[in-house]
Design an enzyme around this catalytic site. Structure first.
Site, PDB file in Angstrom:
ATOM      1  N   SER A  50       9.773  -0.127  -4.089  1.00  0.00           N
ATOM      2  CA  SER A  50       8.444   0.362  -3.947  1.00  0.00           C
ATOM      3  C   SER A  50       8.184   1.560  -4.774  1.00  0.00           C
ATOM      4  CB  SER A  50       7.964   0.937  -2.517  1.00  0.00           C
ATOM      5  OG  SER A  50       6.557   1.016  -2.410  1.00  0.00           O
TER       6      SER A  50
ATOM      7  N   HIS B   9       6.723  -4.559   3.881  1.00  0.00           N
ATOM      8  CA  HIS B   9       6.943  -3.878   2.685  1.00  0.00           C
ATOM      9  C   HIS B   9       8.274  -3.515   2.676  1.00  0.00           C
ATOM     10  CE1 HIS B   9       6.102  -1.946  -0.918  1.00  0.00           C
ATOM     11  NE2 HIS B   9       6.043  -0.838  -0.318  1.00  0.00           N
TER      12      HIS B   9
ATOM     13  N   ASP C 115       9.529  -5.398  -4.127  1.00  0.00           N
ATOM     14  CA  ASP C 115       8.048  -5.165  -3.556  1.00  0.00           C
ATOM     15  C   ASP C 115       7.225  -4.192  -4.125  1.00  0.00           C
ATOM     16  OD1 ASP C 115       6.481  -7.060  -1.647  1.00  0.00           O
ATOM     17  OD2 ASP C 115       6.166  -5.338  -0.568  1.00  0.00           O
TER      18      ASP C 115
END
Length: 375
Positions: free
Chosen positions: A149, A343, A174
């Site tokens: 992220s 996530h 991600d």
């Protein structure tokens, strides 16, 4: 659609339970009716060493400690092979890589360095380069940067700025520019929806699992200690109405509930919170908003421009934006989708992420599988 988009931005995310319940990658198997264990786990069960690294102050000629922001905590494992430099997502810590580290260390010959990023401000890319320099001097070993992220965005910027001269490869988990940029407007609403305080670390761990932020109970038990901290005295103020108590996941009260009953419950909750050690978020993500655009704008083009082998791991193929879709069709990077993950892919399915990364590294002859490991 807006809610789905904002899940992609930072490591924290609201509930998203899959059809199979919690992530099957967890090593803790709970049968029906058995009470789940939310007690914290120690970092030493997953890493070999922990140390605080001091970096050189820009305004000084030698290594000095001026503020806590010039110290970076790192967790390490392994003594041979290339270095996997792990960068966590927004609001998380290096401990989010704990279970992953344990798994991949048994798969391939490698060293692991998981780094706590400071404050999530604009200097993060430079920080990474400085920490590498302090650890290894002018001749660092081969390094593969892996970022999740926000950490993925920092990994890309670090690679393109050539802050790690011995860079072998790049792995981003991600994070995609298109969906991240679309999510910025709704991130503050999501952050406000989270509990502000927790009655205990166990309470925070329970919330993280039941809310779907982390679907792997084992990972939550070791990593949530890096996300929250004990409050200062002011945190126990009754003015903090958004706290997570014993009933962490509750339905909103019906509109016809009597107002007096609601006020009474709030007073009882406030009194209970004041009796116990209260925990709150270690990093106030909302205060990093001015940096969000800089982290993600132009990220796809930067990722594609990196001249090293690249791996993109996603929780869903819908996260690909136009530039990455074209780049993937042109073979500019390797991509793998790991379905049924949240996530925090590397926490939800550490075995799958480790397997994908190990295969990628062996294919490019960066390392070898350990003897006895069945590929």
């Amino acid at each position: 659609m807006e809610k789905q988009l904002h899940l992609n931005l930072l490591a924290s995310r609201p509930p998203m339970a899959g059809p199979g319940g919690f992530q099957s990658g967890s090593k803790i198997k709970m049968g029906p009716g058995r009470k789940k264990d939310f007690t914290p786990l120690l970092w030493s069960q997953y890493f070999e060493t922990m140390e605080d690294v001091e970096v050189e102050n820009e305004n000084a000629l030698r290594f000095v400690l001026l503020t806590a922001q010039h110290i970076f905590r790192i967790y390490c494992s392994g003594s041979l092979g290339p270095v996997l430099l792990l960068l966590h997502g927004g609001g998380h810590s290096a401990l989010s890589w704990a279970v992953f580290t344990s798994v991949i260390s048994n798969m391939i010959t490698c060293r692991v360095v998981a780094m706590d990023l400071r404050g999530h401000g604009k200097e993060n890319t430079l920080d990474v380069g400085k920490v590498v320099e302090v650890l290894y001097g002018e001749n660092p070993p081969p390094i593969l940067i892996i970022g999740h992220s926000m950490g993925g965005a920092i990994a890309v910027h670090t690679a393109t700025a050539n802050y790690v001269p011995s860079l072998l490869g790049l792995c981003v988990i991600d994070v995609v520019e298109g969906t991240a940029m679309d999510a910025l407007n709704s991130m503050q609403n999501f952050l406000r929806s989270r509990p502000k305080t927790f009655k205990s670390l166990e309470n925070a761990i329970e919330w993280s699992v039941k809310s779907g932020q982390i679907r792997n109970i084992e990972s939550a038990r070791v990593s949530m200690g890096g996300q929250v901290k004990k409050c200062e005295e002011s945190c126990s103020s009754p003015s903090l109405s958004n706290s997570a108590g014993e009933g962490i996941i509750e339905e909103e009260e019906d509109e016809d509930v009597e107002e007096e009953s609601s006020k009474k419950k709030m007073r009882e909750d406030d009194q209970e919170v004041k009796k116990e050690s209260v925990f709150t978020w270690r990093v106030e993500l909302s205060k990093t908003e001015k940096y969000w655009d800089g982290w993600f704008r132009g990220l796809s083009a930067l990722f594609l421009s990196c001249p090293v082998p690249k791996l993109l791991l996603l929780a869903g193929v819908d996260r690909l934006d136009k530039d990455l879709t074209i780049g993937q069709m042109q073979g500019k990077f390797q991509m793998q989708v790991l379905p049924q993950c949240g996530h925090a892919v590397h926490e939800d399915a550490p075995e799958k992420v480790a397997d994908a990364l190990a295969t990628f590294m062996v294919r490019h002859k960066f390392t070898e599988f350990k003897a006895g490991y069945m590929w």
